[in-house]
Design an enzyme around this catalytic site. Sequence first.
Site, PDB file in Angstrom:
ATOM      1  N   ASN A   1      44.859  22.166  41.493  1.00 53.13           N
ATOM      2  CA  ASN A   1      45.185  23.237  40.548  1.00 53.13           C
ATOM      3  C   ASN A   1      46.210  24.174  41.176  1.00 53.13           C
ATOM      4  OD1 ASN A   1      43.023  24.042  42.269  1.00 53.13           O
ATOM      5  ND2 ASN A   1      42.376  25.631  40.851  1.00 53.13           N
TER       6      ASN A   1
ATOM      7  N   GLU B   1      47.751  27.900  40.395  1.00 53.25           N
ATOM      8  CA  GLU B   1      47.625  29.109  39.574  1.00 53.25           C
ATOM      9  C   GLU B   1      48.901  29.933  39.596  1.00 53.25           C
ATOM     10  OE1 GLU B   1      43.930  31.027  40.717  1.00 53.25           O
ATOM     11  OE2 GLU B   1      42.793  29.423  39.710  1.00 53.25           O
TER      12      GLU B   1
ATOM     13  N   GLU C   1      43.763  18.029  37.357  1.00 52.60           N
ATOM     14  CA  GLU C   1      43.863  16.750  36.638  1.00 52.60           C
ATOM     15  C   GLU C   1      45.251  16.583  36.028  1.00 52.60           C
ATOM     16  OE1 GLU C   1      41.603  19.121  36.433  1.00 52.60           O
ATOM     17  OE2 GLU C   1      39.638  18.372  35.857  1.00 52.60           O
TER      18      GLU C   1
ATOM     19  N   CYS D   1      42.873  19.086  29.626  1.00 58.93           N
ATOM     20  CA  CYS D   1      43.060  17.907  30.491  1.00 58.93           C
ATOM     21  C   CYS D   1      42.515  16.648  29.831  1.00 58.93           C
ATOM     22  CB  CYS D   1      42.408  18.136  31.850  1.00 58.93           C
ATOM     23  SG  CYS D   1      43.303  19.356  32.833  1.00 58.93           S
TER      24      CYS D   1
HETATM   25  N1  THU Z   1      40.549  23.983  36.826  1.00 56.31           N
HETATM   26  C1  THU Z   1      40.958  22.720  37.147  1.00 56.31           C
HETATM   27  O1  THU Z   1      41.873  22.532  37.968  1.00 56.31           O
HETATM   28  N2  THU Z   1      40.341  21.680  36.557  1.00 56.31           N
HETATM   29  C2  THU Z   1      39.294  21.782  35.697  1.00 56.31           C
HETATM   30  O2  THU Z   1      38.804  20.777  35.220  1.00 56.31           O
HETATM   31  C3  THU Z   1      38.757  23.095  35.346  1.00 56.31           C
HETATM   32  C4  THU Z   1      39.531  24.254  35.853  1.00 56.31           C
HETATM   33  C5  THU Z   1      41.185  25.115  37.510  1.00 56.31           C
HETATM   34  C6  THU Z   1      42.083  25.956  36.682  1.00 56.31           C
HETATM   35  C7  THU Z   1      42.026  27.283  37.419  1.00 56.31           C
HETATM   36  O3  THU Z   1      42.953  27.262  38.482  1.00 56.31           O
HETATM   37  C8  THU Z   1      40.629  27.313  38.015  1.00 56.31           C
HETATM   38  O4  THU Z   1      40.174  25.963  38.008  1.00 56.31           O
HETATM   39  C9  THU Z   1      39.638  28.179  37.261  1.00 56.31           C
HETATM   40  O5  THU Z   1      39.604  27.861  35.924  1.00 56.31           O
END
Ligand code: THU
Length: 132
Positions: free
Chosen positions: A42, A44, A55, A89
């Site tokens: 992820n 941000e 994902e 996703c």
């Molecule tokens: N996040 C993911 O990378 N995948 C998921 O399936 C759920 C959420 C991330 C997005 C954000 O950076 C953090 O988790 C909190 O939502």
Amino acid sequence: MDILNLIEEAYKAKENSYAPYSGFHVGAALLGYDGRIYRGCNIENAAFSPTNCAERTAFFKAVSEGAKEFLAIAIVGDREEYLAPCGVCRQVMAEFCDAEKFQIILARNKKDYKIYTLAELLPELFGAASLK
Ligand code: THU
């Protein structure tokens, strides 16, 4: 398919997670039909909405490198619980995967995991066939 290796790859992907706002680190490893593994984390953003899930990072990396067919994805976080993919996703997975066959591996550590098909996590999906 070597499930434990795919989970290991997802944990390696998580090491690059950029999550200074949520502190919620996620890693994913996407297995292509050709056997290649695409890692994603992820990423941000201070403006929040540009944030990309692990994902989707894996999918977008793979598609940008020419892969369009996938067998499975392993997803890991750093909590005790299993981490399931968000709805956005799941929709991206639906674009490129056979929902009945694509396997979504949720791992809460390097040996405990459970597997769903995309059809189980996204029933009655809206996809390319819906537009015909
Ligand atoms: N996040 C993911 O990378 N995948 C998921 O399936 C759920 C959420 C991330 C997005 C954000 O950076 C953090 O988790 C909190 O939502």
